[in-house]
Scaffold this motif. Structure first.
Motif, PDB file in Angstrom:
ATOM      1  N   GLU A  62       0.712  -1.502  -0.350  1.00 56.41           N
ATOM      2  CA  GLU A  62      -0.020  -0.165  -0.100  1.00 56.41           C
ATOM      3  C   GLU A  62       0.909   1.825   0.302  1.00 56.41           C
ATOM      4  O   GLU A  62       0.191   2.393  -0.473  1.00 56.41           O
ATOM      5  N   ASN A  63       2.491   1.268  -0.041  1.00 54.94           N
ATOM      6  CA  ASN A  63       3.410   2.139   0.663  1.00 54.94           C
ATOM      7  C   ASN A  63       3.672   2.811  -1.065  1.00 54.94           C
ATOM      8  O   ASN A  63       4.394   1.898  -1.415  1.00 54.94           O
ATOM      9  N   GLU A  64       3.338   3.523  -1.635  1.00 53.79           N
ATOM     10  CA  GLU A  64       3.321   3.725  -3.689  1.00 53.79           C
ATOM     11  C   GLU A  64       5.191   4.010  -3.582  1.00 53.79           C
ATOM     12  O   GLU A  64       5.553   3.031  -4.378  1.00 53.79           O
ATOM     13  N   LYS A  65       6.077   4.395  -2.668  1.00 53.28           N
ATOM     14  CA  LYS A  65       7.253   4.408  -2.790  1.00 53.28           C
ATOM     15  C   LYS A  65       7.882   2.921  -2.710  1.00 53.28           C
ATOM     16  O   LYS A  65       8.818   2.391  -3.064  1.00 53.28           O
ATOM     17  N   ILE A  66       7.487   2.352  -1.962  1.00 56.97           N
ATOM     18  CA  ILE A  66       7.782   1.092  -1.320  1.00 56.97           C
ATOM     19  C   ILE A  66       7.545   0.426  -2.664  1.00 56.97           C
ATOM     20  O   ILE A  66       7.938  -0.512  -3.282  1.00 56.97           O
ATOM     21  N   ALA A  67       6.092   0.192  -3.569  1.00 56.93           N
ATOM     22  CA  ALA A  67       6.161  -0.249  -4.926  1.00 56.93           C
ATOM     23  C   ALA A  67       6.736  -0.040  -5.790  1.00 56.93           C
ATOM     24  O   ALA A  67       6.926  -0.770  -6.283  1.00 56.93           O
ATOM     25  N   GLN A  68       6.829   0.917  -5.798  1.00 65.41           N
ATOM     26  CA  GLN A  68       8.099   1.302  -6.864  1.00 65.41           C
ATOM     27  C   GLN A  68       9.415   1.234  -6.876  1.00 65.41           C
ATOM     28  O   GLN A  68       9.822   1.063  -8.005  1.00 65.41           O
ATOM     29  N   GLY A  69       9.558   1.118  -5.571  1.00 67.72           N
ATOM     30  CA  GLY A  69      11.250   0.670  -5.499  1.00 67.72           C
ATOM     31  C   GLY A  69      11.112  -0.410  -5.910  1.00 67.72           C
ATOM     32  O   GLY A  69      11.970  -1.864  -6.383  1.00 67.72           O
ATOM     33  N   LEU A  70       9.940  -1.754  -5.220  1.00 70.45           N
ATOM     34  CA  LEU A  70      10.048  -2.885  -6.381  1.00 70.45           C
ATOM     35  C   LEU A  70      10.076  -3.293  -7.431  1.00 70.45           C
ATOM     36  O   LEU A  70      10.602  -4.153  -7.622  1.00 70.45           O
ATOM     37  N   ARG A  71       9.468  -2.632  -8.551  1.00 65.63           N
ATOM     38  CA  ARG A  71       8.645  -2.766  -9.571  1.00 65.63           C
ATOM     39  C   ARG A  71      10.335  -2.132 -10.111  1.00 65.63           C
ATOM     40  O   ARG A  71      10.698  -2.944 -10.802  1.00 65.63           O
ATOM     41  N   GLU A  72      10.968  -1.442  -9.433  1.00 66.78           N
ATOM     42  CA  GLU A  72      12.678  -0.766  -9.943  1.00 66.78           C
ATOM     43  C   GLU A  72      13.360  -2.138  -9.850  1.00 66.78           C
ATOM     44  O   GLU A  72      14.627  -2.160 -10.671  1.00 66.78           O
ATOM     45  N   ALA A  73      13.003  -2.401  -9.195  1.00 69.01           N
ATOM     46  CA  ALA A  73      14.352  -3.937  -8.764  1.00 69.01           C
ATOM     47  C   ALA A  73      13.743  -4.896  -9.562  1.00 69.01           C
ATOM     48  O   ALA A  73      14.511  -6.454  -8.972  1.00 69.01           O
ATOM     49  N   GLY A  74      12.426  -4.970 -10.251  1.00 75.98           N
ATOM     50  CA  GLY A  74      11.860  -6.444 -11.087  1.00 75.98           C
ATOM     51  C   GLY A  74      11.322  -6.783  -9.732  1.00 75.98           C
ATOM     52  O   GLY A  74      11.049  -7.991 -10.879  1.00 75.98           O
ATOM     53  N   ILE A  75      10.553  -6.767  -9.232  1.00 75.57           N
ATOM     54  CA  ILE A  75      10.019  -7.892  -8.271  1.00 75.57           C
ATOM     55  C   ILE A  75       8.660  -7.252  -8.125  1.00 75.57           C
ATOM     56  O   ILE A  75       8.288  -5.571  -9.146  1.00 75.57           O
ATOM     57  N   GLU A  76       6.997  -7.868  -8.833  1.00 75.27           N
ATOM     58  CA  GLU A  76       6.604  -7.826  -9.062  1.00 75.27           C
ATOM     59  C   GLU A  76       5.513  -6.970  -7.964  1.00 75.27           C
ATOM     60  O   GLU A  76       5.447  -8.096  -7.169  1.00 75.27           O
ATOM     61  N   VAL A  77       4.576  -6.031  -8.004  1.00 79.06           N
ATOM     62  CA  VAL A  77       4.141  -5.788  -7.268  1.00 79.06           C
ATOM     63  C   VAL A  77       2.256  -5.462  -7.225  1.00 79.06           C
ATOM     64  O   VAL A  77       2.612  -5.007  -8.968  1.00 79.06           O
ATOM     65  N   ILE A  78       1.197  -5.551  -7.007  1.00 80.81           N
ATOM     66  CA  ILE A  78       0.352  -5.376  -6.877  1.00 80.81           C
ATOM     67  C   ILE A  78       0.120  -3.734  -5.699  1.00 80.81           C
ATOM     68  O   ILE A  78       0.259  -4.022  -4.549  1.00 80.81           O
ATOM     69  N   PHE A  79      -0.142  -2.441  -6.125  1.00 82.34           N
ATOM     70  CA  PHE A  79      -0.400  -1.575  -5.925  1.00 82.34           C
ATOM     71  C   PHE A  79      -1.881  -1.713  -4.708  1.00 82.34           C
ATOM     72  O   PHE A  79      -2.635  -1.674  -5.580  1.00 82.34           O
ATOM     73  N   GLY A  80      -1.280  -1.292  -3.252  1.00 85.47           N
ATOM     74  CA  GLY A  80      -3.545  -1.317  -2.922  1.00 85.47           C
ATOM     75  C   GLY A  80      -3.183  -1.946  -1.581  1.00 85.47           C
ATOM     76  O   GLY A  80      -2.247  -2.534  -1.054  1.00 85.47           O
ATOM     77  N   HIS A  81      -4.341  -1.637  -0.162  1.00 85.95           N
ATOM     78  CA  HIS A  81      -4.531  -2.315   0.519  1.00 85.95           C
ATOM     79  C   HIS A  81      -5.053  -3.633   0.451  1.00 85.95           C
ATOM     80  O   HIS A  81      -6.371  -3.748   0.226  1.00 85.95           O
ATOM     81  N   VAL A  82      -4.614  -4.920   1.036  1.00 84.71           N
ATOM     82  CA  VAL A  82      -5.163  -6.106   0.882  1.00 84.71           C
ATOM     83  C   VAL A  82      -6.570  -6.332   1.712  1.00 84.71           C
ATOM     84  O   VAL A  82      -7.457  -6.841   1.255  1.00 84.71           O
ATOM     85  N   GLY A  83      -6.644  -5.124   2.109  1.00 84.12           N
ATOM     86  CA  GLY A  83      -7.881  -5.166   2.701  1.00 84.12           C
ATOM     87  C   GLY A  83      -9.178  -4.358   2.800  1.00 84.12           C
ATOM     88  O   GLY A  83     -10.429  -4.509   2.802  1.00 84.12           O
ATOM     89  N   GLN A  84      -8.986  -3.303   1.553  1.00 80.64           N
ATOM     90  CA  GLN A  84      -9.758  -2.805   0.681  1.00 80.64           C
ATOM     91  C   GLN A  84     -10.385  -3.475  -0.127  1.00 80.64           C
ATOM     92  O   GLN A  84      -9.689  -3.729  -1.331  1.00 80.64           O
ATOM     93  N   ARG A  85     -11.360  -3.420  -0.396  1.00 84.52           N
ATOM     94  CA  ARG A  85     -12.586  -3.479  -2.033  1.00 84.52           C
ATOM     95  C   ARG A  85     -11.919  -2.098  -3.131  1.00 84.52           C
ATOM     96  O   ARG A  85     -12.537  -1.694  -2.326  1.00 84.52           O
ATOM     97  N   GLY A  86     -12.067  -2.684  -4.072  1.00 78.93           N
ATOM     98  CA  GLY A  86     -11.752  -1.798  -5.547  1.00 78.93           C
ATOM     99  C   GLY A  86     -10.636  -0.728  -4.905  1.00 78.93           C
ATOM    100  O   GLY A  86      -9.929   0.056  -5.552  1.00 78.93           O
TER     101      GLY A  86
END
Length: 86
Positions: A62-86
């Protein structure tokens, strides 16, 4: 009285969730993979151990900066909060 309010709130939440439109989830090409929910203090340790062992995984973060860093490292990420719908 408080219990009645909580019960009523629960019924309202379930009704709203049932009426919500389905959300298209991102698709992954990974197979036989692990899903990490969060890449904070513990998730990052687990993620590093998985990388060290060559195990495929994706992260829901759910943290956009962490998600972006993971993408840059080649790790697949789904951005969002697992407990929220939509």
């Amino acid at each position: 009285v408080a219990v009645d309010r909580l019960k009523a709130r629960g019924r309202q939440t379930r009704t709203t969730e049932a009426q919500a439109e389905p959300v298209a989830l991102p698709v992954t090409d990974l197979r036989d993979h692990i899903v990490l929910v969060g890449y904070g203090r513990v998730g990052s340790l687990i993620g590093q151990a998985l990388l060290d062992r060559g195990r495929p995984f994706l992260v829901i973060e759910e943290n956009e900066k962490i998600a972006q860093g993971l993408r840059e490292a080649g790790i697949e990420v789904i951005f969002g909060h697992v407990g929220q719908r939509g």
